[in-house]
Write a protein that holds these residues in place. Structure first.
Motif, PDB file in Angstrom:
ATOM      1  N   ALA A   1      34.302  41.509  29.010  1.00 45.06           N
ATOM      2  CA  ALA A   1      35.597  40.715  28.608  1.00 45.06           C
ATOM      3  C   ALA A   1      36.475  40.657  29.452  1.00 45.06           C
ATOM      4  O   ALA A   1      37.144  39.423  29.325  1.00 45.06           O
ATOM      5  CB  ALA A   1      35.874  41.641  27.143  1.00 45.06           C
ATOM      6  N   GLU A   2      36.745  41.519  30.114  1.00 44.35           N
ATOM      7  CA  GLU A   2      37.567  41.366  31.406  1.00 44.35           C
ATOM      8  C   GLU A   2      37.437  40.120  32.193  1.00 44.35           C
ATOM      9  O   GLU A   2      38.080  39.023  32.679  1.00 44.35           O
ATOM     10  CB  GLU A   2      38.180  42.518  32.089  1.00 44.35           C
ATOM     11  CG  GLU A   2      38.891  42.291  33.318  1.00 44.35           C
ATOM     12  CD  GLU A   2      39.305  43.570  34.134  1.00 44.35           C
ATOM     13  OE1 GLU A   2      39.638  43.310  35.428  1.00 44.35           O
ATOM     14  OE2 GLU A   2      39.174  44.641  33.453  1.00 44.35           O
ATOM     15  N   THR A   3      35.961  40.048  32.589  1.00 43.91           N
ATOM     16  CA  THR A   3      35.557  39.116  33.477  1.00 43.91           C
ATOM     17  C   THR A   3      35.523  37.694  32.750  1.00 43.91           C
ATOM     18  O   THR A   3      36.083  36.888  33.516  1.00 43.91           O
ATOM     19  CB  THR A   3      34.078  39.378  33.854  1.00 43.91           C
ATOM     20  OG1 THR A   3      34.058  40.543  34.641  1.00 43.91           O
ATOM     21  CG2 THR A   3      33.525  38.274  34.793  1.00 43.91           C
TER      22      THR A   3
ATOM     23  N   PRO B   1      32.317  50.827  33.393  1.00 47.08           N
ATOM     24  CA  PRO B   1      32.740  50.189  34.498  1.00 47.08           C
ATOM     25  C   PRO B   1      33.865  48.955  34.651  1.00 47.08           C
ATOM     26  O   PRO B   1      33.302  48.144  34.013  1.00 47.08           O
ATOM     27  CB  PRO B   1      31.453  49.891  35.196  1.00 47.08           C
ATOM     28  CG  PRO B   1      30.267  50.656  34.341  1.00 47.08           C
ATOM     29  CD  PRO B   1      31.014  50.624  33.033  1.00 47.08           C
ATOM     30  N   ARG B   2      34.592  49.222  35.464  1.00 50.24           N
ATOM     31  CA  ARG B   2      35.492  47.859  35.796  1.00 50.24           C
ATOM     32  C   ARG B   2      35.239  47.081  36.747  1.00 50.24           C
ATOM     33  O   ARG B   2      34.471  47.325  37.828  1.00 50.24           O
ATOM     34  CB  ARG B   2      36.778  48.637  36.232  1.00 50.24           C
ATOM     35  CG  ARG B   2      37.535  49.731  35.318  1.00 50.24           C
ATOM     36  CD  ARG B   2      37.361  49.469  33.775  1.00 50.24           C
ATOM     37  NE  ARG B   2      37.921  48.065  33.236  1.00 50.24           N
ATOM     38  CZ  ARG B   2      37.638  47.664  32.053  1.00 50.24           C
ATOM     39  NH1 ARG B   2      37.020  48.420  31.024  1.00 50.24           N
ATOM     40  NH2 ARG B   2      38.364  46.619  31.729  1.00 50.24           N
ATOM     41  N   PRO B   3      35.467  45.875  36.294  1.00 48.93           N
ATOM     42  CA  PRO B   3      35.135  44.810  37.442  1.00 48.93           C
ATOM     43  C   PRO B   3      36.038  44.584  38.503  1.00 48.93           C
ATOM     44  O   PRO B   3      37.345  45.183  38.190  1.00 48.93           O
ATOM     45  CB  PRO B   3      35.103  43.392  36.746  1.00 48.93           C
ATOM     46  CG  PRO B   3      35.996  43.620  35.340  1.00 48.93           C
ATOM     47  CD  PRO B   3      36.029  45.158  35.355  1.00 48.93           C
ATOM     48  N   ASP B   4      35.784  44.092  39.407  1.00 48.13           N
ATOM     49  CA  ASP B   4      36.921  43.752  40.849  1.00 48.13           C
ATOM     50  C   ASP B   4      37.458  42.259  40.386  1.00 48.13           C
ATOM     51  O   ASP B   4      37.077  41.346  41.087  1.00 48.13           O
ATOM     52  CB  ASP B   4      36.225  43.868  41.860  1.00 48.13           C
ATOM     53  CG  ASP B   4      37.173  43.585  43.341  1.00 48.13           C
ATOM     54  OD1 ASP B   4      38.406  43.341  42.975  1.00 48.13           O
ATOM     55  OD2 ASP B   4      36.501  43.430  44.245  1.00 48.13           O
TER      56      ASP B   4
ATOM     57  N   ILE C   1      39.314  36.531  32.897  1.00 50.49           N
ATOM     58  CA  ILE C   1      39.569  36.351  34.312  1.00 50.49           C
ATOM     59  C   ILE C   1      38.834  34.886  34.635  1.00 50.49           C
ATOM     60  O   ILE C   1      39.802  33.661  35.224  1.00 50.49           O
ATOM     61  CB  ILE C   1      39.624  37.152  35.194  1.00 50.49           C
ATOM     62  CG1 ILE C   1      39.892  38.369  35.121  1.00 50.49           C
ATOM     63  CG2 ILE C   1      39.659  36.785  36.678  1.00 50.49           C
ATOM     64  CD1 ILE C   1      41.688  38.305  35.211  1.00 50.49           C
ATOM     65  N   ASP C   2      37.807  34.512  34.166  1.00 55.05           N
ATOM     66  CA  ASP C   2      37.134  33.393  34.527  1.00 55.05           C
ATOM     67  C   ASP C   2      37.636  32.305  33.520  1.00 55.05           C
ATOM     68  O   ASP C   2      38.074  31.112  34.161  1.00 55.05           O
ATOM     69  CB  ASP C   2      35.540  33.589  34.070  1.00 55.05           C
ATOM     70  CG  ASP C   2      34.650  34.213  35.061  1.00 55.05           C
ATOM     71  OD1 ASP C   2      35.336  34.391  36.044  1.00 55.05           O
ATOM     72  OD2 ASP C   2      33.744  34.489  34.557  1.00 55.05           O
ATOM     73  N   THR C   3      38.220  32.500  32.306  1.00 58.80           N
ATOM     74  CA  THR C   3      38.929  31.470  31.384  1.00 58.80           C
ATOM     75  C   THR C   3      40.287  31.047  32.035  1.00 58.80           C
ATOM     76  O   THR C   3      40.526  30.123  31.877  1.00 58.80           O
ATOM     77  CB  THR C   3      38.933  32.077  30.210  1.00 58.80           C
ATOM     78  OG1 THR C   3      37.609  32.451  29.595  1.00 58.80           O
ATOM     79  CG2 THR C   3      39.468  31.132  29.007  1.00 58.80           C
ATOM     80  N   VAL C   4      41.066  32.125  32.357  1.00 59.36           N
ATOM     81  CA  VAL C   4      42.431  31.907  33.003  1.00 59.36           C
ATOM     82  C   VAL C   4      42.259  30.742  34.309  1.00 59.36           C
ATOM     83  O   VAL C   4      42.893  29.997  34.517  1.00 59.36           O
ATOM     84  CB  VAL C   4      43.112  33.049  33.458  1.00 59.36           C
ATOM     85  CG1 VAL C   4      44.378  32.778  34.393  1.00 59.36           C
ATOM     86  CG2 VAL C   4      43.491  33.867  32.129  1.00 59.36           C
ATOM     87  N   ASP C   5      41.154  31.119  35.127  1.00 59.62           N
ATOM     88  CA  ASP C   5      40.727  30.276  36.204  1.00 59.62           C
ATOM     89  C   ASP C   5      40.500  29.031  35.920  1.00 59.62           C
ATOM     90  O   ASP C   5      41.108  27.916  36.421  1.00 59.62           O
ATOM     91  CB  ASP C   5      39.569  30.849  37.005  1.00 59.62           C
ATOM     92  CG  ASP C   5      39.126  29.953  38.239  1.00 59.62           C
ATOM     93  OD1 ASP C   5      40.065  29.638  39.062  1.00 59.62           O
ATOM     94  OD2 ASP C   5      38.204  29.698  38.334  1.00 59.62           O
ATOM     95  N   ARG C   6      39.702  28.525  34.695  1.00 62.31           N
ATOM     96  CA  ARG C   6      39.309  27.423  34.290  1.00 62.31           C
ATOM     97  C   ARG C   6      40.441  26.622  33.578  1.00 62.31           C
ATOM     98  O   ARG C   6      40.442  25.600  33.763  1.00 62.31           O
ATOM     99  CB  ARG C   6      38.074  27.580  33.166  1.00 62.31           C
ATOM    100  CG  ARG C   6      37.675  26.507  32.446  1.00 62.31           C
ATOM    101  CD  ARG C   6      36.404  26.461  31.944  1.00 62.31           C
ATOM    102  NE  ARG C   6      36.319  27.560  30.799  1.00 62.31           N
ATOM    103  CZ  ARG C   6      36.886  27.229  29.497  1.00 62.31           C
ATOM    104  NH1 ARG C   6      37.322  26.107  29.248  1.00 62.31           N
ATOM    105  NH2 ARG C   6      37.040  28.067  28.463  1.00 62.31           N
ATOM    106  N   LEU C   7      41.436  27.296  33.193  1.00 64.80           N
ATOM    107  CA  LEU C   7      42.480  26.728  32.457  1.00 64.80           C
ATOM    108  C   LEU C   7      43.817  26.275  33.303  1.00 64.80           C
ATOM    109  O   LEU C   7      44.799  26.049  32.740  1.00 64.80           O
ATOM    110  CB  LEU C   7      42.958  27.551  31.207  1.00 64.80           C
ATOM    111  CG  LEU C   7      41.996  27.590  30.007  1.00 64.80           C
ATOM    112  CD1 LEU C   7      42.662  28.649  28.946  1.00 64.80           C
ATOM    113  CD2 LEU C   7      41.942  26.394  29.246  1.00 64.80           C
TER     114      LEU C   7
END
Length: 328
Positions: free
Chosen positions: A220-222, A276-279, A225-231
């Motif tokens: 969900a974190e990933t 596990p946390r993503p980077d 972050i991907d969505t913020v990048d897209r927007l």
């Protein structure tokens, strides 16, 4: 990702989350989403927004305050679940020696002030769109001197935003910038909700995810972050808080977590996601963002006040990430 320079040499002398996010269409997660206080601010993760509000109230009344939020104590007093919580350090047994209302509250005050400065620097470059993810009881639209043409989008569940609005209405509070509540659960289609009320992905924006990501499953974190990048477009910025511990339960008997459980009945370790946390900082760098990662203690030393490392420290794995989008 970089851990070299602190973002801005003039950092000086406000979450905060109340929702859980899960990926929407096209994304998957192996960690079940926990249901934590669907309606408002009085249960589960929602109650942490009141914890942060109480911390901001205490910070506001300190003689050496790192951040000021004159509305914070009114949120605390308006919620029956925390009506007897302290809103001044003088009301706290043992004062600054209290692990919850002393050291932990000071941490929230420091985090608030640092993110205030990050937001000020962003709008200083001409950014006029602010997005608060899991806005909770954030009052930056009311208490910060933002440009009048700035728009602050506050994304959170309808019950949380309604509680906040009622308190602010009772105080006759007026925002200093245009404020646009976006009443949507981050587990839903918040992108459509955001863009339908005027957010423009083609214009630079600044995003804050204050005290949000460690409640989320890693996928969900990933996705977020991907969505913020897209927007976002070149010139945009993002700040968020992450945790690096491999085993959160190793800190279960730390003074901060113990005091939070015993004094106000909030078990943060039960609310945090243990997977596990993503980077995320590294992922952003790969997408063309410049990133810097810092411990809170760096800002304590820079400002001359705030928490410093201690044995069995629940804050040891916390990192504050600051990112700027340097290419599309």
């Amino acid at each position: 990702m970089s851990e070299t320079s602190i973002p801005g040499d003039s950092l000086h002398p406000t979450s905060d989350t109340s929702v859980l996010l899960a990926p929407t269409e096209g994304a998957t997660t192996t960690t079940p989403t926990r249901r934590t206080g669907e309606g408002g601010v009085d249960a589960g993760v929602g109650s942490t927004s009141l914890l942060v509000a109480a911390a901001r109230a205490i910070e506001t009344h300190r003689h050496d305050s790192l951040a000021r939020d004159v509305y914070a104590e009114h949120f605390v007093r308006a919620a029956p679940a925390c009506a007897d919580w302290p809103v001044r350090i003088e009301q706290v047994p043992d004062g600054d020696g209290n692990p919850l209302w002393g050291r932990f509250a000071r941490y929230f005050g420091l985090r608030t002030g640092v993110l205030d400065d990050f937001l000020h620097r962003s709008v200083g470059t001409g950014v006029r769109q602010v997005v608060l993810l899991g806005a909770g009881l954030d009052t930056r639209a009311f208490r910060l001197d933002l440009p009048s043409d700035c728009v602050v989008f506050e994304i959170d569940r309808a019950g949380v935003l309604a509680f906040k609005q009622q308190v602010l209405t009772d105080l006759s509070a007026a925002p200093k910038a245009k404020r646009v509540p976006v009443p949507v659960d981050l587990r839903g289609d918040w992108v459509t909700a955001l863009t339908s009320v005027g957010f423009d992905p083609a214009a630079p924006s600044v995003w804050l995810a204050e005290g949000l990501l460690f409640y989320l499953p890693g996928p969900a974190e990933t996705y977020l972050i991907d969505t913020v990048d897209r927007l976002t477009t070149t010139g945009s910025a993002l700040a968020f808080e992450a945790k690096l511990e491999k085993d959160l339960l190793a800190y279960r008997d730390s003074p901060i977590y113990t005091a939070t459980r015993e004094q106000i009945g909030i078990d943060l370790l039960d609310l945090f996601d243990s997977g596990p946390r993503p980077d995320s900082a590294g992922d952003l760098a790969a997408k063309g963002w410049s990133t810097s990662v810092h411990t809170p203690f760096e800002f304590t030393r820079l400002r001359g006040r705030g928490p410093l490392p201690e044995p069995n420290d629940a804050l040891e794995g916390n990192r504050w990430v600051f990112a700027h989008k340097s290419r599309p």
